[in-house]
Write a protein that holds these residues in place. Structure first.
Motif, PDB file in Angstrom:
ATOM      1  N   THR A 198     -15.232 -75.223  92.999  1.00 49.86           N
ATOM      2  CA  THR A 198     -15.985 -75.820  91.900  1.00 49.86           C
ATOM      3  C   THR A 198     -16.563 -74.720  91.014  1.00 49.86           C
ATOM      4  OG1 THR A 198     -17.996 -75.965  93.249  1.00 49.86           O
ATOM      5  CG2 THR A 198     -16.560 -77.897  93.205  1.00 49.86           C
ATOM      6  N   HIS A 247     -20.497 -79.599  81.917  1.00 49.42           N
ATOM      7  CA  HIS A 247     -21.897 -79.189  81.810  1.00 49.42           C
ATOM      8  C   HIS A 247     -22.212 -78.787  80.373  1.00 49.42           C
ATOM      9  CE1 HIS A 247     -25.636 -77.082  82.570  1.00 49.42           C
ATOM     10  NE2 HIS A 247     -25.568 -77.337  83.866  1.00 49.42           N
ATOM     11  N   HIS A 284     -20.265 -70.828  90.181  1.00 51.30           N
ATOM     12  CA  HIS A 284     -20.520 -71.293  88.821  1.00 51.30           C
ATOM     13  C   HIS A 284     -21.019 -70.130  87.965  1.00 51.30           C
ATOM     14  CE1 HIS A 284     -20.328 -74.932  91.129  1.00 51.30           C
ATOM     15  NE2 HIS A 284     -20.471 -75.697  90.058  1.00 51.30           N
ATOM     16  N   ASP A 326     -19.939 -84.664  88.043  1.00 56.09           N
ATOM     17  CA  ASP A 326     -21.368 -84.605  88.336  1.00 56.09           C
ATOM     18  C   ASP A 326     -22.068 -85.617  87.429  1.00 56.09           C
ATOM     19  OD1 ASP A 326     -24.141 -83.979  88.300  1.00 56.09           O
ATOM     20  OD2 ASP A 326     -23.719 -81.968  89.023  1.00 56.09           O
ATOM     21  N   ALA A 348     -18.099 -72.955  95.882  1.00 55.90           N
ATOM     22  CA  ALA A 348     -18.711 -73.039  94.554  1.00 55.90           C
ATOM     23  C   ALA A 348     -18.984 -71.646  94.011  1.00 55.90           C
ATOM     24  CB  ALA A 348     -20.023 -73.826  94.631  1.00 55.90           C
ATOM     25  N   GLU A 403     -17.077 -78.514  86.555  1.00 56.70           N
ATOM     26  CA  GLU A 403     -18.235 -79.370  86.323  1.00 56.70           C
ATOM     27  C   GLU A 403     -18.488 -79.442  84.821  1.00 56.70           C
ATOM     28  OE1 GLU A 403     -22.978 -79.394  87.476  1.00 56.70           O
ATOM     29  OE2 GLU A 403     -21.536 -78.416  88.812  1.00 56.70           O
ATOM     30  N   HIS A 459     -25.177 -84.749  84.548  1.00 59.38           N
ATOM     31  CA  HIS A 459     -24.996 -84.205  83.200  1.00 59.38           C
ATOM     32  C   HIS A 459     -24.404 -85.233  82.244  1.00 59.38           C
ATOM     33  CE1 HIS A 459     -26.015 -80.441  85.000  1.00 59.38           C
ATOM     34  NE2 HIS A 459     -24.993 -80.520  85.824  1.00 59.38           N
ATOM     35  N   ASN A 511     -14.938 -81.648  88.521  1.00 60.60           N
ATOM     36  CA  ASN A 511     -15.982 -81.888  89.508  1.00 60.60           C
ATOM     37  C   ASN A 511     -16.946 -82.855  88.827  1.00 60.60           C
ATOM     38  OD1 ASN A 511     -17.812 -81.743  91.648  1.00 60.60           O
ATOM     39  ND2 ASN A 511     -18.838 -79.943  90.798  1.00 60.60           N
ATOM     40  N   GLU A 567     -26.248 -82.380  95.214  1.00 59.65           N
ATOM     41  CA  GLU A 567     -26.826 -81.159  94.638  1.00 59.65           C
ATOM     42  C   GLU A 567     -28.277 -81.483  94.291  1.00 59.65           C
ATOM     43  OE1 GLU A 567     -26.002 -77.827  91.161  1.00 59.65           O
ATOM     44  OE2 GLU A 567     -25.173 -79.839  90.930  1.00 59.65           O
ATOM     45  N   PHE A 610     -17.666 -73.761  86.432  1.00 61.85           N
ATOM     46  CA  PHE A 610     -17.842 -74.182  85.043  1.00 61.85           C
ATOM     47  C   PHE A 610     -16.644 -73.707  84.221  1.00 61.85           C
ATOM     48  CE2 PHE A 610     -22.668 -73.627  85.708  1.00 61.85           C
ATOM     49  CZ  PHE A 610     -22.831 -74.970  86.015  1.00 61.85           C
ATOM     50  N   HIS A 614     -19.882 -84.410  92.634  1.00 64.74           N
ATOM     51  CA  HIS A 614     -21.268 -84.129  92.984  1.00 64.74           C
ATOM     52  C   HIS A 614     -22.059 -85.432  92.970  1.00 64.74           C
ATOM     53  CE1 HIS A 614     -21.874 -79.542  92.087  1.00 64.74           C
ATOM     54  NE2 HIS A 614     -21.262 -79.786  93.228  1.00 64.74           N
TER      55      HIS A 614
END
Length: 322
Positions: A109, A169, A75, A196, A73, A167, A199, A194, A287, A111, A224
Motif C-alpha cells: 500500500t 488521498h 506511504h 480508504d 505499507a 490510497e 478520504h 487501497n 487505520e 500513495f 482500509h
C-alpha cells in the motif's frame, strides 16, 4: 473478509507484544509499515530485506498468534520534485515490493505521489481546477510524470508478483476513484486501489459507489477501515478544504474518527456488502487516526463494529430462487 489493523497505532509496542494484543482482540490480519510517512517500527527494511532468518522469525510470530500480513505499507511521495526526496521514496517503495515478494505478501500500500507544477519547481502542487489555463497545463505535466514513473514501478511489481494498492488521498495526484482508474489504464493491472473510506467521505464521494466503480474493474487490491465525521457547523462556513491543524479539533470542518463514530454500523454493513458484491474477500485494515480517543480504545471499538458487520461465511446457494 477479515478484520485487519495497520500496526502504526500500536507502534509503541514491540512486534511480539503488538501481535499478542491484536490477536487477543480478534484481529485476523496485520498491515506492516516499512517506510515513508508511516514509519517502519515493526518492519525495518534494513533488518528484514534479503534476510531469511529474520523473515522466518516473523512468520513464526505470525503463526503463533494466528495472524497473516494483508499488505506492507510505505506511504511517501515518489514523484516529489526534489531529487533526494523522490529517490528515498522510490527506494522505500521498491524495497517494500521486494520484501513483500520474499514474505509471500501480495500487496504493497502506498500513495500515488504528487509532482510539482513544472520541471523547474521544487514544491509539490495539488491542482484541483482546470482554470486559469496554467493549472490545466501543470496538471497535464503531472500526469506525464506519473505515467512514466508508475509504468516502471508496475513492471517491477509484476516481476515480483506483487500488487500496488494506491490510497486515494488529497494532496496527492490520485485522490479519487476516476483518477485511480486513469493511472491504472496508463500503466497496468498491478496498479490498483487501497480503498480508504475516510478520504472519500470528506470529499463527498459515495464509498459504496466508489467500491462498485473500482470493484467492477477488478481494481481493488486492499481496503482500509477508517471513518471521517464532517462537522457541518464549520463546513457551512468554510467548506471541507480545511487547512486548520488537526490538533485544533473544534475548529475543523472534518476529523478522522474511529469506526462507528463518523458513520454508524449500518454504513459499515453497507460497505461490507458492497465489497462482497464485487468479490473482495481480503482484509479491512483499521487505520486509527482519531485524535478524540486513545489508539487502544479506538481500535477496540472499531473492531467491535466490524466484527458485527463482516460476514464470516460464504453465501449459500439461493435455494429460494430455484
Amino acid at each position: 473478509m477479515d478484520i485487519g489493523v495497520l500496526t502504526t497505532s500500536v507502534s509503541d509496542e514491540s512486534l511480539a507484544d503488538a501481535f499478542a494484543y491484536l490477536s487477543e482482540q480478534g484481529v485476523d490480519a496485520v498491515e506492516l509499515a516499512c517506510g515513508g510517512f508511516v514509519g517502519d517500527d515493526h518492519l525495518p527494511q534494513d533488518e528484514y530485506l534479503d534476510d531469511p532468518d529474520a523473515q522466518a522469525e516473523l512468520q513464526d510470530r505470525l503463526e503463533e498468534h494466528g495472524l497473516y500480513v494483508s499488505a506492507l505499507a510505505t506511504h511517501n511521495n515518489p514523484l516529489h520534485p526534489v531529487d533526494d526526496r523522490s529517490r528515498e521514496a522510490d527506494r522505500e517503495l521498491r524495497g517494500a515490493i521486494r520484501l513483500a515478494s520474499q514474505l509471500g505478501v501480495d500487496t504493497v500500500t502506498t500513495f500515488s505521489g504528487l509532482p510539482a507544477g513544472g520541471p523547474t519547481d521544487e514544491v509539490p502542487n495539488w491542482i484541483t481546477a482546470p482554470w486559469p489555463a496554467e493549472h490545466r497545463e501543470a496538471h497535464e505535466y503531472q500526469w506525464d510524470v506519473a505515467e512514466a514513473y508508475w509504468s516502471e514501478v508496475a513492471a517491477v511489481a509484476d516481476d515480483h508478483d506483487v500488487n500496488v494498492a494506491i490510497e486515494m488521498h488529497p494532496n496527492m495526484l490520485v485522490y479519487e476513484p476516476r483518477g485511480l482508474l486513469r493511472l491504472r489504464e496508463l500503466t497496468d493491472d498491478r496498479i490498483g486501489a487501497n480503498v480508504d473510506p475516510s478520504h472519500l467521505l470528506w470529499q463527498g464521494i459515495s464509498v459504496t459507489e466508489a467500491i462498485r466503480l473500482l470493484g467492477n474493474r477488478d481494481a481493488i487490491h486492499h481496503v482500509h477501515a477508517k471513518d471521517t465525521k464532517v462537522y457541518d457547523h464549520n463546513a457551512r462556513e468554510k467548506g471541507v478544504l480545511d487547512t486548520t491543524p488537526y490538533t485544533e479539533e473544534s475548529e475543523r470542518s472534518w476529523l478522522f474518527r474511529s469506526i462507528g463514530y463518523g458513520h454508524g454500523e449500518d454504513f459499515w454493513k453497507d460497505v461490507v456488502s458492497a465489497l462482497r458484491l464485487v468479490d473482495y474477500d481480503g482484509a479491512l485494515s483499521i487505520e486509527h487516526e482519531d485524535s478524540l480517543t486513545s489508539a487502544r480504545e479506538g481500535l477496540e471499538k472499531g473492531i467491535d463494529v466490524l466484527d458485527r458487520a463482516i460476514f464470516e461465511s460464504t453465501p449459500d446457494d439461493a435455494f429460494w430462487a430455484e
